[in-house]
Enzyme design. Structure first.
Site, short mmCIF file in Angstrom:
data_model
loop_
_atom_site.label_atom_id
_atom_site.label_comp_id
_atom_site.label_asym_id
_atom_site.label_seq_id
_atom_site.Cartn_x
_atom_site.Cartn_y
_atom_site.Cartn_z
N ASN A 10 0.86 -1.18 0.00
CA ASN A 10 0.00 0.00 0.00
C ASN A 10 0.90 1.24 0.00
OD1 ASN A 10 -1.41 2.29 1.18
ND2 ASN A 10 -3.08 0.87 1.62
N ASP A 69 -1.47 -3.57 11.49
CA ASP A 69 -2.86 -3.91 11.20
C ASP A 69 -3.67 -2.80 11.82
OD1 ASP A 69 -4.76 -5.52 9.94
OD2 ASP A 69 -5.35 -6.40 11.84
N ARG A 181 -2.05 5.76 12.52
CA ARG A 181 -0.78 5.14 12.13
C ARG A 181 0.38 6.04 12.52
NH1 ARG A 181 -2.14 4.17 7.50
NH2 ARG A 181 -2.92 2.11 7.99
#
EC number: 3.6.1.66
Length: 198
Positions: A10, A69, A181
């Site tokens: 990603n 995750d 994140r």
């Protein structure tokens, strides 16, 4: 300089990791290692999935590997989509289908009850060492329709009250300071600087 492999293809995630770690590591991604086996994320928790990815790839590559995750936890849906965020509307994963499903399930839910958070667990694994974990969260609420074109995933429907915009409307720099994140990465960076000084 040591190599750090980010367990992702990603590009949005990879950019987040590169921003924080290029001063310490040569940052690579799964694009640099096309031969690695696909890892099925079948854990019941974000910790399990992040650890499985990081530890499996660290053992396979014999390198330092970072994996995350993350997902969206919506209070009115009992914490869904949770670990199933990427594939909430089924396979193949599709951001727009996921957004449509969430908005459909929240139809009629008033604004004050649309509270949610993005949550991220990051695992850093190195062969022969104990895996290090870090967490981060970003609080917000789900809008009634998508707004903004930056970001990916659920960003267009995740409203950040402190900034009066959705994640998809924020600049990359602002998002990098606020996101789940980014917060987990900052916590991880502080941890590894204590454990593995330069």
């Amino acid at each position: 300089m040591n190599e750090l492999v980010v367990a992702t293809k990603n590009k949005g995630k990879l950019a987040d990791f590169q921003t924080l770690f290029t001063d310490r590591y040569i940052v690579k991604s799964l694009y640099d290692y096309p031969e690695v086996p696909e890892i099925i994320e079948d854990g019941d928790t974000f910790h399990e999935n992040a650890a499985k990815k990081a530890e499996t790839l660290a053992a396979y590559l014999q390198k330092l590997v970072i994996a995350d995750d993350s997902g969206l936890l919506i209070d009115a849906l009992g914490g869904k989509p949770g670990v199933y965020s990427a594939r909430y509307a089924g396979e193949p994963k599709n951001d727009q289908a996921n957004i449509d499903k969430v908005l459909s399930e929240l139809d009629g839910v008033p604004t004050q009850k649309r509270t949610a958070r993005f949550f991220c667990v990051i695992a850093l694994a190195e062969p022969g060492k104990e895996t290090i974990f870090a967490e981060g969260a970003c609080e917000g609420r789900i809008t009634e329709k998508p707004t903004g074109s930056n970001g990916f995933g659920y960003d267009p429907i995740f409203f950040v009250p402190s900034h009066g915009q959705t994640m998809a409307e924020l600049s990359a720099g602002t998002k990098n300071q606020l996101s789940h994140r980014a917060r987990a990465l900052t916590a991880l960076k502080e941890t590894i600087e204590g454990v593995w000084p330069k």
